[in-house]
Design an enzyme around this catalytic site. Structure first.
Site, PDB file in Angstrom:
ATOM      1  N   GLU A  90      -3.848   4.562   0.242  1.00 10.35           N
ATOM      2  CA  GLU A  90      -3.603   4.706   1.676  1.00 10.35           C
ATOM      3  C   GLU A  90      -4.452   3.737   2.496  1.00 10.35           C
ATOM      4  O   GLU A  90      -3.971   3.147   3.468  1.00 10.35           O
ATOM      5  CB  GLU A  90      -3.894   6.149   2.115  1.00 10.35           C
ATOM      6  CG  GLU A  90      -2.939   7.182   1.546  1.00 10.35           C
ATOM      7  CD  GLU A  90      -1.545   7.100   2.158  1.00 10.35           C
ATOM      8  OE1 GLU A  90      -1.355   6.325   3.114  1.00 10.35           O
ATOM      9  OE2 GLU A  90      -0.649   7.797   1.661  1.00 10.35           O
ATOM     10  N   ARG A 132      -2.575   0.791   4.781  1.00 12.39           N
ATOM     11  CA  ARG A 132      -2.691   0.960   6.232  1.00 12.39           C
ATOM     12  C   ARG A 132      -3.755   0.040   6.829  1.00 12.39           C
ATOM     13  O   ARG A 132      -3.486  -0.685   7.786  1.00 12.39           O
ATOM     14  CB  ARG A 132      -3.006   2.420   6.571  1.00 12.39           C
ATOM     15  CG  ARG A 132      -1.956   3.394   6.071  1.00 12.39           C
ATOM     16  CD  ARG A 132      -2.072   4.732   6.760  1.00 12.39           C
ATOM     17  NE  ARG A 132      -1.431   5.786   5.978  1.00 12.39           N
ATOM     18  CZ  ARG A 132      -1.067   6.969   6.458  1.00 12.39           C
ATOM     19  NH1 ARG A 132      -1.268   7.257   7.735  1.00 12.39           N
ATOM     20  NH2 ARG A 132      -0.507   7.873   5.680  1.00 12.39           N
ATOM     21  N   ASP A 191       7.838   5.084  -6.093  1.00 12.18           N
ATOM     22  CA  ASP A 191       8.662   4.262  -5.208  1.00 12.18           C
ATOM     23  C   ASP A 191       8.181   2.831  -4.984  1.00 12.18           C
ATOM     24  O   ASP A 191       8.845   1.852  -5.352  1.00 12.18           O
ATOM     25  CB  ASP A 191       8.848   4.981  -3.866  1.00 12.18           C
ATOM     26  CG  ASP A 191       7.532   5.505  -3.281  1.00 12.18           C
ATOM     27  OD1 ASP A 191       6.463   5.249  -3.871  1.00 12.18           O
ATOM     28  OD2 ASP A 191       7.567   6.154  -2.223  1.00 12.18           O
ATOM     29  N   GLU A 193      11.709   5.873   6.091  1.00  7.83           N
ATOM     30  CA  GLU A 193      12.444   5.213   5.005  1.00  7.83           C
ATOM     31  C   GLU A 193      13.938   5.052   5.284  1.00  7.83           C
ATOM     32  O   GLU A 193      14.539   4.021   4.915  1.00  7.83           O
ATOM     33  CB  GLU A 193      12.232   5.987   3.696  1.00  7.83           C
ATOM     34  CG  GLU A 193      10.838   5.872   3.108  1.00  7.83           C
ATOM     35  CD  GLU A 193       9.836   6.786   3.816  1.00  7.83           C
ATOM     36  OE1 GLU A 193       8.619   6.538   3.662  1.00  7.83           O
ATOM     37  OE2 GLU A 193      10.267   7.726   4.509  1.00  7.83           O
ATOM     38  N   THR A 219       4.515  -1.886   2.158  1.00  5.79           N
ATOM     39  CA  THR A 219       5.158  -0.576   2.171  1.00  5.79           C
ATOM     40  C   THR A 219       4.811   0.243   3.403  1.00  5.79           C
ATOM     41  O   THR A 219       5.372   1.319   3.606  1.00  5.79           O
ATOM     42  CB  THR A 219       4.808   0.203   0.885  1.00  5.79           C
ATOM     43  OG1 THR A 219       5.756   1.250   0.683  1.00  5.79           O
ATOM     44  CG2 THR A 219       3.404   0.774   0.967  1.00  5.79           C
TER      45      THR A 219
END
Length: 742
Positions: free
Chosen positions: A369, A373, A502, A636, A722
């Site tokens: 994360e 980010r 994913d 998404e 992502t």
């Protein structure tokens, strides 16, 4: 008792003993005699060969330790003074031993050097020193020693004085050239060069002494000036020195990884696009920008500097994913603010990053994360704006994440204490395994960290992950979600293109595209994986909806998560490079996934999609479990709409996107921002009271791009991580241009 007699009164007899250094007439000395000590009770010694002449006092020390010339001269001058004094006031006679004498006997210390048995000198030998002479000699010698040691220990820069003045040598004065290179002497240099060497030594010694004197005088001046100041002035100077030191440290700290290379910043292509030609599209895009402003303004008003906003409670919200690192919404939103041309908001966000973003915290963070980010957000902000602070912060944080790779295989831990460098995995993960979607979603950011820092270690870490994966057997060509970082073996055989797996597949494709299609390994891994996914996971429902199931030990679970809906855009993005002329097939596959995900939205009461939906028990694209019915502002589905619009320009994708905007405005917008929904099938709104940072970074950005022209962040120049942070394609000629600039 001895008596002091004038020389003229001395009896001429063998018993006369002279203890003065100047021999009298009884000693057959031609020197004038001023006074002798005559012992009337002394008897004449037995006849014996004459004793050898006594050497000078300084010679008694021996050839190995001669007195310095200055000392010898001082002794002579002092003796002359004593003799003049004795002329005026003769001293009483006393029994004395010579300064260097000892009792008579063979081998005594006072004997001549090198004498054999019987060669010892008598205590009252003819060359003994008087008391006053010995005392003066001791004084002179003590003064000399004191002078030497005083200079060594009390003059400034004593070490240089020792090495450069008193004990200097040519080796000390002639320092080797930098880098340890030894230079050969010039041709013809030999013994004749000694005079020039001595001159050089003398010059170096004089230079050292001048520097010592200068340092000493400067220290005295500074001390004098300080003593003349008032106490308040002294305290003020101390404060100023402290502030300067702190500024220097801060400057080094801001440099992050010290020695960042100088890069030529080129104005990015497509950072700001044209205004849409269609007025209706302009209006819709302006509405999305207003949504961004509503989100940002409320975050600034109620949670500025914290990670996220609680829009119902109107206060800050912090997830343990970021440890004690703060400002997730600020960093996540930087590039969205930039491309929406919200210049004032971008400026205040940049100022916060510069002054307040701090990674020196003692806390455990999610490597995944924080990477997507914070590192991703800082990298994209740098590439868009050219502001150096973003590059420095990104590299600084990247270095703090490196200890996560300290495992036997190099597969990183999921969690890391960025102060101690201690890592671990999620306790619920299969057998203490790392998760595929987490360690597989570092590649894009770490390649760019190496590019911006000049440090190849970032790229080496993520390339090693590929090596480990390529050594392993894949069940049915699929990548299980769990890999043990210690043993290097798969954990539970659970395969998913949604949660836990994913973005691993996404990054294989995007690594190839970001490399300007030179990363052949990434390309092969991606298309091989897609082939296995098509064979074993992709299914079509009885109602004609294409979905991607999950694989658990060979058995399929007919469930598709909201996270899996990104795959429609991924298939479309990778269609151009598909093998065996399958470009059209991949575009079609992306369109089918987009339709299925739209159906998951359309079949809810609020027209927002659930966290997961199923295709069994007579239901299709519907969540059947209560813990799968929530919506947390996820992006998404809209991401896939955006990709499909770019590649097909089919208007239905903009139509579906606008339906999502209307649903967000109706059900998620509150006075304090935007909130997630607990149950999208309910007729009554129940908010979860969290405005996720990815709502500003991804959801609103993809909506804005969906209603923008294709020249805004064009795909031939940009790829998105992502978290929807745009990163530039590293074109093959970029390295040559930068090398030329250097």
């Amino acid at each position: 008792m001895p008596r002091l007699l004038p020389a003229s009164a001395l009896p001429q007899e063998p018993g006369a003993v002279c203890v003065n250094q100047s021999r009298c007439t009884s000693c057959s000395s031609p020197a004038p005699v001023r006074a002798c000590v005559y012992d009337s009770h002394a008897r004449a010694p037995p006849l014996s060969p004459p004793a050898p002449p006594t050497p000078p006092a300084h010679a008694l020390i021996g050839p190995a330790a001669p007195l310095p010339l200055a000392l010898a001269g001082g002794v002579r001058r002092c003796l002359a003074v004593v003799r003049r004094h004795r002329k005026a006031a003769p001293m009483p006679a006393v029994s004395l031993l010579p300064l260097f004498g000892s009792p008579a006997g063979p081998g005594a210390l006072g004997g001549p050097l090198g004498s054999g048995p019987g060669g010892g000198r008598k205590a009252s030998g003819p060359s003994a020193f008087r008391l006053t002479e010995k005392f003066v000699l001791l004084l002179v010698f003590s003064a000399f020693i004191t002078l030497c040691f005083g200079a060594i220990f009390f003059l400034p820069d004593s070490s240089k004085l020792l090495s450069g003045v008193f004990f200097h040598s040519s080796a000390a004065l002639q320092q080797p050239p930098p880098g340890g290179e030894q230079r050969a002497p010039p041709p013809g240099a030999g013994p004749a060069a000694g005079s020039s060497g001595s001159a050089g030594e003398a010059a170096a010694a004089a230079e050292n002494l001048a520097k010592i004197r200068e340092d000493h005088e400067r220290a005295l001046r500074e001390a004098k000036e300080t003593l003349q100041k008032l106490p308040e002035e002294i305290r003020r100077d101390i404060r100023q020195d402290k502030e300067k030191l702190l500024q220097d440290r801060r400057g080094r700290k801001e440099a992050g990884a010290a020695g960042l290379p100088s890069l030529l910043f080129r104005k990015p292509v497509g950072a700001v696009g044209r205004e849409p030609a269609d007025p209706n599209v302009q209006q819709k895009r302006a509405k999305i920008k207003e949504m961004m402003k509503h989100s940002w303004d409320n975050y600034k008003r109620y949670a500025w500097g914290l990670n996220e906003l609680k829009p119902i409670s109107k206060q800050g919200h912090s997830s343990n994913l970021f440890g004690n690192i703060q400002g997730a919404t600020i960093v996540d939103a930087l590039d969205t603010l930039y491309i929406m041309e919200m210049k004032d908001e971008f400026k205040e966000a940049k100022e916060w990053v510069e002054k307040n973003l701090d990674f020196n915290v003692n806390a455990e963070i999610s490597v995944f994360e924080v990477n997507i980010r914070f590192v991703g957000g800082l990298l994209s902000a740098y590439y868009l704006s050219g502001e150096e602070i973003f590059r420095k912060k990104a590299v600084e944080l990247g270095e703090k994440l490196l200890p996560a790779f300290n495992t036997p295989t190099g597969i990183p831990w999921a969690l890391l204490n960025i102060k101690s460098g201690i890592g671990r995995n999620w306790p619920w993960a299969s057998g203490g395994s790392s998760i595929l979607a987490e360690f597989g979603t570092l590649h894009l950011e770490f390649i760019h960290l190496s590019h911006l820092s000049g440090n190849p270690v970032f790229a080496e870490k993520v390339m090693n992950i590929r090596k480990v994966l390529n050594r392993l057997d894949k069940p049915e060509g699929l990548y299980p979600n769990y890999l043990n970082p210690s043993s290097g073996q798969w954990g539970q055989h659970h395969v998913s293109v949604g949660g836990l797996g994913d973005s691993f597949y996404e990054y294989l494709l995007k690594a190839w595209l970001m490399s300007d299609k030179t990363d052949e390994e990434g390309k092969k891994m991606y298309y091989d994986a897609v082939q296995s996914i098509e064979t074993h996971l992709i299914r079509k429902s009885s109602g004609g909806l294409t979905y991607i199931a999950e694989w658990k030990g060979g058995l399929l679970e007919h469930k598709m998560g909201h996270l899996t809906c990104f795959a429609g855009g991924m298939f479309a993005l990778g269609a151009d490079g598909a093998p065996n002329d399958k470009t059209g097939h991949h575009i079609e596959l992306g369109a089918e996934i987009a339709r299925t995900c739209h159906e998951s939205y359309d079949r809810t009461s609020m027209k927002l999609g659930p966290e997961a939906f199923r295709f069994d028990g007579g239901v299709e694209a519907i969540a059947t479990r209560q813990n799968e019915k929530y919506y947390i502002l996820r992006p998404e589905v809209i991401e896939t709409y955006m990709y499909m619009w770019r590649f097909t320009h089919d208007p239905k994708y903009r139509q579906w996107g606008w339906e999502a905007v209307e649903a967000l405005e109706q059900h998620c917008r509150v006075d304090g921002g935007y909130s997630g929904i607990r149950d999208v099938y309910s007729n009554h709104q129940s908010h979860d009271d969290v405005q996720q940072s990815f709502f500003l970074s991804e959801t609103l950005k993809y909506l804005y791009l969906l209603f923008s022209e294709d020249d805004l962040l064009p795909f031939e120049h940009w790829i998105f991580n992502t978290e929807a942070h745009p990163l530039p394609v590293l074109h093959r000629d970029d390295g040559k241009k930068e090398e030329k600039h250097k």
